[in-house]
Design an enzyme around this catalytic site. Structure first.
Site, PDB file in Angstrom:
ATOM      1  N   ASP A  22      68.770  47.305  68.632  1.00 34.58           N
ATOM      2  CA  ASP A  22      69.280  48.066  69.760  1.00 34.58           C
ATOM      3  C   ASP A  22      68.232  49.064  70.223  1.00 34.58           C
ATOM      4  O   ASP A  22      67.036  48.843  70.041  1.00 34.58           O
ATOM      5  CB  ASP A  22      70.597  48.757  69.369  1.00 34.58           C
ATOM      6  CG  ASP A  22      71.545  48.905  70.536  1.00 34.58           C
ATOM      7  OD1 ASP A  22      71.345  49.839  71.334  1.00 34.58           O
ATOM      8  OD2 ASP A  22      72.490  48.110  70.656  1.00 34.58           O
TER       9      ASP A  22
ATOM     10  N   HIS B 234      72.610  54.579  72.714  1.00 33.69           N
ATOM     11  CA  HIS B 234      73.355  53.323  72.576  1.00 33.69           C
ATOM     12  C   HIS B 234      73.347  52.791  71.147  1.00 33.69           C
ATOM     13  O   HIS B 234      74.391  52.454  70.578  1.00 33.69           O
ATOM     14  CB  HIS B 234      72.753  52.308  73.540  1.00 33.69           C
ATOM     15  CG  HIS B 234      73.581  51.090  73.773  1.00 33.69           C
ATOM     16  ND1 HIS B 234      73.459  49.954  73.013  1.00 33.69           N
ATOM     17  CD2 HIS B 234      74.525  50.821  74.701  1.00 33.69           C
ATOM     18  CE1 HIS B 234      74.293  49.027  73.466  1.00 33.69           C
ATOM     19  NE2 HIS B 234      74.954  49.528  74.495  1.00 33.69           N
TER      20      HIS B 234
ATOM     21  N   SER C 184      79.430  46.004  74.405  1.00 32.12           N
ATOM     22  CA  SER C 184      78.513  46.578  73.407  1.00 32.12           C
ATOM     23  C   SER C 184      79.270  47.176  72.239  1.00 32.12           C
ATOM     24  O   SER C 184      78.738  47.248  71.125  1.00 32.12           O
ATOM     25  CB  SER C 184      77.644  47.665  74.045  1.00 32.12           C
ATOM     26  OG  SER C 184      76.615  47.115  74.820  1.00 32.12           O
TER      27      SER C 184
END
Length: 400
Positions: A55, A154, A341
């Protein structure tokens, strides 16, 4: 990389604090998903299970003792910057103009999470009021700061979801960056496309070499994203050339992924289908392919109902909760983001629980058991059932 869902229709505001935290936050998954989950017994024997977090990077200070280390006691991190050059740091290097606003930017994301989830909170109302007062100059500053910050956080949120409730589980970090700013930097090119494919091949090999058994991939590298980059920074280039470069990039990444995954049958790779509310075929992410040890995940809400923003299609063979999933941001602030996600690490968490009771499962076996134990909602989406999947893994272990 798939941005938080609210970034698909980003509006701007001054970067300021936006109010106090919510009162009465939702339960971790809601009653529907809690009834389908299971806790696996704590274990003090054997090696720690490793999960790959592929990620935007992870704030390792939030995961004391949970980051896998090499024989030389170094955190297992393989990173690449926006220019696809090696930069083995667990997080991206942000300019001070962004990093010094961490607390404010976290509150902005929390407020957007509330707005996105139709939660009427003080911070959401404060944010909406500031949206009305924005100036063009404030918008430009905001777009740059919050755009970079939303990507930066994220991977930390993904890691927090993937590790929830797991004992003796640690993460191997593969960090990637993408362009930022307007016009975007870097402007996409054939050289960058080749570097991107090479970096993905290298990171996949790194994760496998260091024994990650499940790998979280909450990103897709869709063709439209590369076209968008080129439209903003290379508009004079003929559209046919831009389309050819975007397609070349996606196909090069797809080849690297497919070959690397096929060579790692012990590993289950779990990808996000995307949040554009379209078909995977139309979105054409680099992850649009089929392998026995690769799952593509869609998102449903906290009651198991299909969302209107998840990507769908025959490639999406399992759905999980992607609606206001609790996850920490860098620094520890709690957020409730939505998107495929978030559904993806929920499935990774379930696969890790399966391995906790049966470490002999192959990637294909994990995928098969996750799909076979799913049930369908009213509109036909196959829903993750962690409790059944873990029990199936346990039964399989007993018969081996």
């Amino acid at each position: 990389m798939f941005m938080p869902k609210w970034m698909l229709a980003l509006v701007a505001l001054p970067v300021v604090a936006v109010g106090a935290s919510n009162a009465g936050e939702p339960a971790a998954q809601g009653d529907f998903w809690a009834a389908r989950d299971v806790q696996v017994p704590a274990s003090s024997n054997g090696e720690k299970l490793r999960i790959g977090i592929w990620d935007s990077g992870v704030d390792t200070t939030l995961f004391e003792g949970r980051v896998a280390r090499s024989e030389s006691a170094q955190d297992l991190v393989r990173g690449y910057d926006a220019f696809k050059l090696r930069q083995d740091t667990p997080m991206a290097k942000l300019p001070a103009s962004v990093s010094t606003w961490q607390d404010d930017l976290n509150r902005v994301l929390q407020a957007f999470d509330d707005i996105d989830g139709n939660v009427d909170s003080p911070r959401a109302r404060a944010l909406q009021e500031r949206l009305k007062q924005q100036t063009p100059e404030e918008k430009a500053l905001f777009d740059d700061a919050v755009g970079r910050w939303s990507g930066y956080v994220h991977g930390t949120a993904v890691a927090d979801i993937a590790l929830a409730g797991l004992d003796r589980t640690e993460i191997v970090i593969a960090r990637m960056e993408w362009w930022h700013g307007s016009p975007p930097v870097p402007c996409w090119s054939r050289e960058l496309a080749d570097r991107e494919a090479a970096s993905i091949r290298d990171q996949l090999a790194f994760l496998v070499e260091h024994k990650a058994r499940v790998v979280n991939m909450s990103w897709g590298r869709a063709e439209a994203a590369y076209l968008g980059n080129l439209e903003r920074c290379a508009a004079d280039t003929p559209i046919e050339e831009r389309r050819a470069l975007a397609r070349y990039t996606v196909e090069a990444i797809r080849t690297a992924l497919r070959e690397g995954m096929a060579a790692a049958p012990a590993v289950l790779f779990v990808g996000a289908s995307g949040n554009a509310g379209t078909s995977v075929e139309e979105a054409n992410p680099a992850t649009r392919f089929a392998l026995p040890n690769f799952l593509l995940i869609g998102a449903v809400d906290r009651k198991g109902n299909k969302t209107d923003w998840t990507n769908t299609g025959p490639e999406v063979t399992l759905y999980a909760n992607g609606d206001r999933v609790p996850a920490r941001l860098p620094g520890g602030a709690l957020s409730y983001p939505s998107g495929t996600s978030m559904a993806t690490p929920v499935v990774v968490n379930a696969a890790a629980k399966m391995l906790a009771v049966n470490p002999n499962l192959s990637g294909a076996q994990m995928r098969a058991l996750l799909e076979q134990t799913a049930d369908r909602n009213a509109t036909g989406q196959p829903l993750l059932h962690t409790k059944r999947a873990v029990e199936a893994a346990r039964t399989s272990n007993a018969s081996q």
